[in-house]
Scaffold this motif. Structure first.
Motif, PDB file in Angstrom:
ATOM      1  N   PRO A  55       0.810  -1.229   0.000  1.00 31.59           N
ATOM      2  CA  PRO A  55       0.000   0.000   0.000  1.00 31.59           C
ATOM      3  C   PRO A  55       0.839   1.272   0.000  1.00 31.59           C
ATOM      4  O   PRO A  55       0.346   2.343  -0.344  1.00 31.59           O
ATOM      5  N   LEU A  56       2.128   1.167   0.361  1.00 32.72           N
ATOM      6  CA  LEU A  56       2.996   2.341   0.358  1.00 32.72           C
ATOM      7  C   LEU A  56       3.505   2.679  -1.043  1.00 32.72           C
ATOM      8  O   LEU A  56       4.084   3.740  -1.253  1.00 32.72           O
ATOM      9  N   ALA A  57       3.301   1.760  -1.996  1.00 31.00           N
ATOM     10  CA  ALA A  57       3.798   1.978  -3.356  1.00 31.00           C
ATOM     11  C   ALA A  57       2.919   2.924  -4.152  1.00 31.00           C
ATOM     12  O   ALA A  57       3.353   3.489  -5.162  1.00 31.00           O
ATOM     13  N   GLY A  58       1.653   3.091  -3.749  1.00 25.64           N
ATOM     14  CA  GLY A  58       0.748   3.947  -4.483  1.00 25.64           C
ATOM     15  C   GLY A  58      -0.664   3.399  -4.471  1.00 25.64           C
ATOM     16  O   GLY A  58      -1.001   2.515  -3.673  1.00 25.64           O
ATOM     17  N   TYR A  80       2.445   7.833  -5.057  1.00 25.00           N
ATOM     18  CA  TYR A  80       2.065   9.085  -4.418  1.00 25.00           C
ATOM     19  C   TYR A  80       2.927  10.213  -4.976  1.00 25.00           C
ATOM     20  O   TYR A  80       4.084  10.022  -5.320  1.00 25.00           O
ATOM     21  N   GLY A  81       2.320  11.396  -5.100  1.00 25.11           N
ATOM     22  CA  GLY A  81       3.029  12.535  -5.649  1.00 25.11           C
ATOM     23  C   GLY A  81       2.250  13.179  -6.779  1.00 25.11           C
ATOM     24  O   GLY A  81       1.068  12.888  -6.998  1.00 25.11           O
ATOM     25  N   GLU A  82       2.914  14.053  -7.523  1.00 19.95           N
ATOM     26  CA  GLU A  82       2.270  14.802  -8.603  1.00 19.95           C
ATOM     27  C   GLU A  82       2.359  14.029  -9.912  1.00 19.95           C
ATOM     28  O   GLU A  82       3.382  13.414 -10.219  1.00 19.95           O
ATOM     29  N   HIS A  83       1.271  14.083 -10.679  1.00 13.92           N
ATOM     30  CA  HIS A  83       1.200  13.335 -11.942  1.00 13.92           C
ATOM     31  C   HIS A  83       0.528  14.168 -13.020  1.00 13.92           C
ATOM     32  O   HIS A  83      -0.175  15.144 -12.734  1.00 13.92           O
ATOM     33  N   ARG A  86       4.470  15.840 -18.961  1.00 16.46           N
ATOM     34  CA  ARG A  86       5.119  15.651 -17.662  1.00 16.46           C
ATOM     35  C   ARG A  86       4.897  16.871 -16.768  1.00 16.46           C
ATOM     36  O   ARG A  86       4.435  17.917 -17.218  1.00 16.46           O
ATOM     37  N   THR A  87       5.261  16.724 -15.512  1.00 20.16           N
ATOM     38  CA  THR A  87       5.125  17.827 -14.571  1.00 20.16           C
ATOM     39  C   THR A  87       6.100  18.946 -14.927  1.00 20.16           C
ATOM     40  O   THR A  87       7.109  18.726 -15.588  1.00 20.16           O
ATOM     41  N   GLY A  88       5.759  20.149 -14.494  1.00 18.09           N
ATOM     42  CA  GLY A  88       6.636  21.288 -14.736  1.00 18.09           C
ATOM     43  C   GLY A  88       6.323  22.057 -15.999  1.00 18.09           C
ATOM     44  O   GLY A  88       6.902  23.126 -16.235  1.00 18.09           O
ATOM     45  N   PHE A  89       5.421  21.550 -16.827  1.00 21.72           N
ATOM     46  CA  PHE A  89       5.073  22.227 -18.074  1.00 21.72           C
ATOM     47  C   PHE A  89       4.109  23.383 -17.776  1.00 21.72           C
ATOM     48  O   PHE A  89       3.171  23.248 -16.988  1.00 21.72           O
ATOM     49  N   LEU A 122      -1.477  12.701  -5.670  1.00 20.30           N
ATOM     50  CA  LEU A 122      -1.970  11.702  -4.734  1.00 20.30           C
ATOM     51  C   LEU A 122      -1.139  11.758  -3.460  1.00 20.30           C
ATOM     52  O   LEU A 122       0.091  11.859  -3.517  1.00 20.30           O
ATOM     53  N   ALA A 123      -1.804  11.679  -2.308  1.00 20.77           N
ATOM     54  CA  ALA A 123      -1.109  11.702  -1.025  1.00 20.77           C
ATOM     55  C   ALA A 123      -1.453  10.433  -0.249  1.00 20.77           C
ATOM     56  O   ALA A 123      -2.560   9.894  -0.384  1.00 20.77           O
ATOM     57  N   PRO A 124      -0.544   9.919   0.573  1.00 18.88           N
ATOM     58  CA  PRO A 124      -0.790   8.688   1.322  1.00 18.88           C
ATOM     59  C   PRO A 124      -2.001   8.762   2.244  1.00 18.88           C
ATOM     60  O   PRO A 124      -2.611   7.734   2.542  1.00 18.88           O
ATOM     61  N   ASP A 125      -2.375   9.976   2.689  1.00 18.19           N
ATOM     62  CA  ASP A 125      -3.514  10.096   3.595  1.00 18.19           C
ATOM     63  C   ASP A 125      -4.839  10.156   2.861  1.00 18.19           C
ATOM     64  O   ASP A 125      -5.888  10.362   3.455  1.00 18.19           O
ATOM     65  N   GLY A 126      -4.792   9.959   1.518  1.00 16.51           N
ATOM     66  CA  GLY A 126      -6.025   9.962   0.735  1.00 16.51           C
ATOM     67  C   GLY A 126      -6.363  11.321   0.151  1.00 16.51           C
ATOM     68  O   GLY A 126      -7.285  11.436  -0.638  1.00 16.51           O
ATOM     69  N   ALA A 127      -5.621  12.363   0.533  1.00 14.54           N
ATOM     70  CA  ALA A 127      -5.897  13.690  -0.005  1.00 14.54           C
ATOM     71  C   ALA A 127      -5.408  13.781  -1.447  1.00 14.54           C
ATOM     72  O   ALA A 127      -4.405  13.203  -1.809  1.00 14.54           O
ATOM     73  N   ILE A 128      -6.159  14.522  -2.258  1.00 15.18           N
ATOM     74  CA  ILE A 128      -5.810  14.680  -3.664  1.00 15.18           C
ATOM     75  C   ILE A 128      -5.896  16.143  -4.039  1.00 15.18           C
ATOM     76  O   ILE A 128      -6.915  16.782  -3.839  1.00 15.18           O
ATOM     77  N   ASP A 129      -4.801  16.670  -4.561  1.00 12.62           N
ATOM     78  CA  ASP A 129      -4.798  18.047  -5.018  1.00 12.62           C
ATOM     79  C   ASP A 129      -5.020  18.074  -6.519  1.00 12.62           C
ATOM     80  O   ASP A 129      -4.579  17.207  -7.232  1.00 12.62           O
ATOM     81  N   GLY A 130      -5.673  19.145  -6.969  1.00 13.73           N
ATOM     82  CA  GLY A 130      -5.899  19.331  -8.388  1.00 13.73           C
ATOM     83  C   GLY A 130      -7.355  19.330  -8.655  1.00 13.73           C
ATOM     84  O   GLY A 130      -7.824  18.596  -9.483  1.00 13.73           O
ATOM     85  N   SER A 131      -8.138  20.042  -7.934  1.00 16.39           N
ATOM     86  CA  SER A 131      -9.571  20.251  -8.154  1.00 16.39           C
ATOM     87  C   SER A 131     -10.167  19.099  -8.924  1.00 16.39           C
ATOM     88  O   SER A 131      -9.498  18.485  -9.670  1.00 16.39           O
TER      89      SER A 131
END
Length: 237
Positions: A45-48, A79-82, A145-148, A205-214
């Motif tokens: 579960p820590l992998a994503g 987990y992280g930005e995608h 990709r991210t950063g664009f 995606l965050a491990p606590d279930g929170a998701i950013d990006g409206s």
């Protein structure tokens, strides 16, 4: 005494559990075991989060996740930005160009998990400004990709209707749109042009279930590289 105490002449001695991993039981006619069979998989579960992807597009659509084709229709997304990137070959401004859902949670008819997910994570197409498009072909693959910087791209618009089928055959697009609508996704379109268009959506995606990006939502409690109309696979909203 444990509730799952082993008993003579009982198959319970084959039961498996782990305090660190999730045991998934995949049962579907398309798994290697075939109809009536299952495939078992331990997942960290820590992998994503394994997101089941579903997609409807007006025409042929190529979908990338972080610049690469997803290895399956239920990839484990770290987990992280995608960045979700889609190229839709043909659009009609009057109809839905793209509709998307990627979902993880209880109630998956194809997968039983032990323990069951405590809540749902979903990424859904919606009119919130985070689904952005351009009719100008990007110079390179940096847009996938991210950063664009996509501030020059326009937000997609709400579309309720899909293109009617030709003739009197089965309305496959209508079926796909209804399924995606039941998951909470809405149809997105563009104001003009016939395609191709390039669509970009960022989420975290965050491990606590929170998701950013409206339009990314969470409640705590192959895909194919080329898709002609749909790819079934499940969403931060």
């Amino acid at each position: 005494m444990r509730d799952r105490e082993l008993r003579l002449n009982s198959v319970s001695r084959y039961a498996k559990e782990s305090p660190l991993f999730i045991l998934e039981e995949h049962g579907h006619c398309e798994v290697p075991a075939g109809c009536g069979g299952v495939v078992l998989r331990w997942r960290d579960p820590l992998a994503g989060i394994p997101l089941r992807i579903r997609l409807h597009a007006a025409g042929e659509c190529r979908m990338l996740l972080d610049g690469a084709e997803p290895p399956s229709a239920r990839p484990v997304v770290p987990y992280g930005e995608h960045v979700l990137a889609c190229t839709v070959a043909e659009v009609d401004p009057a109809y839905i160009a793209l509709m998307f859902a990627a979902v993880y949670g209880p109630g998956d008819s194809h997968v039983d998990s032990t323990p069951e997910p405590a809540g749902e994570t979903s990424i859904l197409s919606t009119v919130d400004g985070t689904w952005r498009w351009s009719s100008t072909e990007p110079a390179d693959d940096a847009w996938t990709r991210t950063g664009f910087d996509d501030t020059g791209w326009a937000p997609m618009e709400l579309r309720a209707e899909h293109r009617p089928p030709e003739g009197t055959g089965w309305d496959q697009a209508g079926y796909q749109v209804r399924q995606l609508g039941e998951l909470g996704a809405v149809g997105l379109g563009v104001p003009d042009g016939t395609g191709p268009i390039w669509v970009r959506k960022t989420f975290r995606l965050a491990p606590d279930g929170a998701i950013d990006g409206s339009a990314a939502s969470a409640t705590d409690g192959s895909a194919a590289s080329a898709i002609d109309g749909s790819a079934d696979g499940g969403a931060a909203r």
